[in-house]
Design a protein around this motif. Structure first.
Motif, PDB file in Angstrom:
ATOM      1  N   GLU A   1      20.576  56.970 -15.909  1.00 46.90           N
ATOM      2  CA  GLU A   1      19.614  56.202 -16.810  1.00 46.90           C
ATOM      3  C   GLU A   1      17.966  56.636 -16.235  1.00 46.90           C
ATOM      4  O   GLU A   1      17.306  57.021 -17.078  1.00 46.90           O
ATOM      5  CB  GLU A   1      19.739  54.803 -16.683  1.00 46.90           C
ATOM      6  N   SER A   2      18.016  56.486 -15.038  1.00 38.57           N
ATOM      7  CA  SER A   2      16.536  56.755 -14.323  1.00 38.57           C
ATOM      8  C   SER A   2      16.754  57.192 -12.936  1.00 38.57           C
ATOM      9  O   SER A   2      18.005  56.903 -12.257  1.00 38.57           O
ATOM     10  CB  SER A   2      15.673  55.394 -14.306  1.00 38.57           C
TER      11      SER A   2
ATOM     12  N   THR B   1      19.491  55.055 -11.209  1.00 30.93           N
ATOM     13  CA  THR B   1      19.936  53.909 -11.758  1.00 30.93           C
ATOM     14  C   THR B   1      21.032  54.612 -12.758  1.00 30.93           C
ATOM     15  O   THR B   1      20.611  55.478 -13.433  1.00 30.93           O
ATOM     16  CB  THR B   1      18.848  53.152 -12.773  1.00 30.93           C
TER      17      THR B   1
ATOM     18  N   GLN C   1      11.682  62.255 -18.697  1.00 33.23           N
ATOM     19  CA  GLN C   1      10.215  61.584 -18.852  1.00 33.23           C
ATOM     20  C   GLN C   1       9.707  61.270 -17.503  1.00 33.23           C
ATOM     21  O   GLN C   1      10.436  60.435 -16.996  1.00 33.23           O
ATOM     22  CB  GLN C   1      10.124  60.722 -19.989  1.00 33.23           C
TER      23      GLN C   1
ATOM     24  N   SER D   1      23.536  55.272 -15.715  1.00 33.33           N
ATOM     25  CA  SER D   1      23.680  54.588 -17.310  1.00 33.33           C
ATOM     26  C   SER D   1      24.895  54.054 -17.851  1.00 33.33           C
ATOM     27  O   SER D   1      25.884  53.709 -17.025  1.00 33.33           O
ATOM     28  CB  SER D   1      23.767  56.286 -18.115  1.00 33.33           C
TER      29      SER D   1
ATOM     30  N   SER E   1       8.806  58.446 -11.302  1.00 28.78           N
ATOM     31  CA  SER E   1       9.923  57.870 -11.912  1.00 28.78           C
ATOM     32  C   SER E   1      10.119  58.661 -13.142  1.00 28.78           C
ATOM     33  O   SER E   1       9.549  58.966 -13.889  1.00 28.78           O
ATOM     34  CB  SER E   1       9.743  56.412 -12.511  1.00 28.78           C
ATOM     35  N   TYR E   2      11.644  58.952 -13.414  1.00 30.38           N
ATOM     36  CA  TYR E   2      12.168  59.779 -14.474  1.00 30.38           C
ATOM     37  C   TYR E   2      13.059  59.099 -15.360  1.00 30.38           C
ATOM     38  O   TYR E   2      14.093  58.487 -14.762  1.00 30.38           O
ATOM     39  CB  TYR E   2      12.818  61.215 -13.899  1.00 30.38           C
ATOM     40  N   THR E   3      12.644  59.029 -16.724  1.00 27.77           N
ATOM     41  CA  THR E   3      13.741  58.207 -17.435  1.00 27.77           C
ATOM     42  C   THR E   3      14.463  59.342 -18.376  1.00 27.77           C
ATOM     43  O   THR E   3      13.858  60.290 -18.960  1.00 27.77           O
ATOM     44  CB  THR E   3      13.072  57.407 -18.276  1.00 27.77           C
TER      45      THR E   3
ATOM     46  N   GLU F   1      13.996  57.771  -9.272  1.00 34.86           N
ATOM     47  CA  GLU F   1      13.017  57.756  -8.657  1.00 34.86           C
ATOM     48  C   GLU F   1      12.726  58.009  -7.431  1.00 34.86           C
ATOM     49  O   GLU F   1      13.935  57.721  -6.605  1.00 34.86           O
ATOM     50  CB  GLU F   1      12.240  56.388  -9.129  1.00 34.86           C
TER      51      GLU F   1
ATOM     52  N   THR G   1       2.346  57.778 -17.965  1.00 39.60           N
ATOM     53  CA  THR G   1       3.134  58.794 -18.319  1.00 39.60           C
ATOM     54  C   THR G   1       2.453  60.151 -18.163  1.00 39.60           C
ATOM     55  O   THR G   1       1.459  60.249 -18.505  1.00 39.60           O
ATOM     56  CB  THR G   1       3.653  58.409 -19.814  1.00 39.60           C
TER      57      THR G   1
END
Length: 166
Positions: free
Chosen positions: A57-58, A108, A159, A110, A74-76, A60, A147
């Motif tokens: 999910e993310s 994190t 992202q 998913s 941080s990458y989503t 970082e 962002t």
């Protein structure tokens, strides 16, 4: 006239996106002397495996001081949509004093990860180059989020945001 476009996200796409994130980790290592460059291949392998299964999910990494964020990337992970582009990795924030700060790397999982059986999760974890311990991301310190850009492949977008000190 209409057309249909279908994307299939593959391990090749996952490796490409993981490579972009790890390129950022490498630049972090060059700018701030952490993480150790010898750990980068393991981070890439872990992220490739987990992205390929849609289990992230993310993601970082960055620095904390006194238990709060000092500097974080941080990458989503999510669907790319029709108008997404593919940015160039790198161009990380420079010149932040990280002396006395702790480096961290946090992932994190998913909802897809949660839907796996315990045996399936254990099998995937056994294939990873290292084991993560349970925990939570650090709270924000005295700074702000912006962002920056996104990396995309196979209909998936990663992202990137950055937390910087004031």
């Amino acid at each position: 006239m209409s057309s249909t476009h279908t994307n299939t996200f593959t391990r090749t796409h996952a490796k490409y996106l993981a490579g972009k994130v790890v390129a950022d980790l490498y630049q972090c290592s060059l700018l701030y002397d952490r993480p150790d460059p010898s750990s980068l291949a393991d981070y890439q392998e872990e992220l490739t495996i987990l992205l390929a299964g849609s289990f992230v999910e993310s993601y970082e990494f960055g620095f904390t001081r006194n238990g709060t964020r000092l500097l974080t990337w941080s990458y989503t992970v999510g669907p790319a949509g029709d108008l997404s582009g593919d940015g160039r990795s790198g161009n990380l924030t420079r010149g932040i004093d990280v002396s006395g700060a702790e480096h961290f790397n946090f992932l994190t999982h998913s909802a897809a990860w949660s839907r796996l059986s315990r045996a399936q999760r254990e099998a995937i974890e056994a294939s990873l180059p290292f084991r993560r311990t349970a925990g939570s991301a650090p709270p924000d310190g005295n700074g702000y989020w912006t962002t920056e850009l996104g990396y995309s492949a196979g209909g998936m977008l990663v992202q990137r945001k950055v937390f910087r000190p004031w």
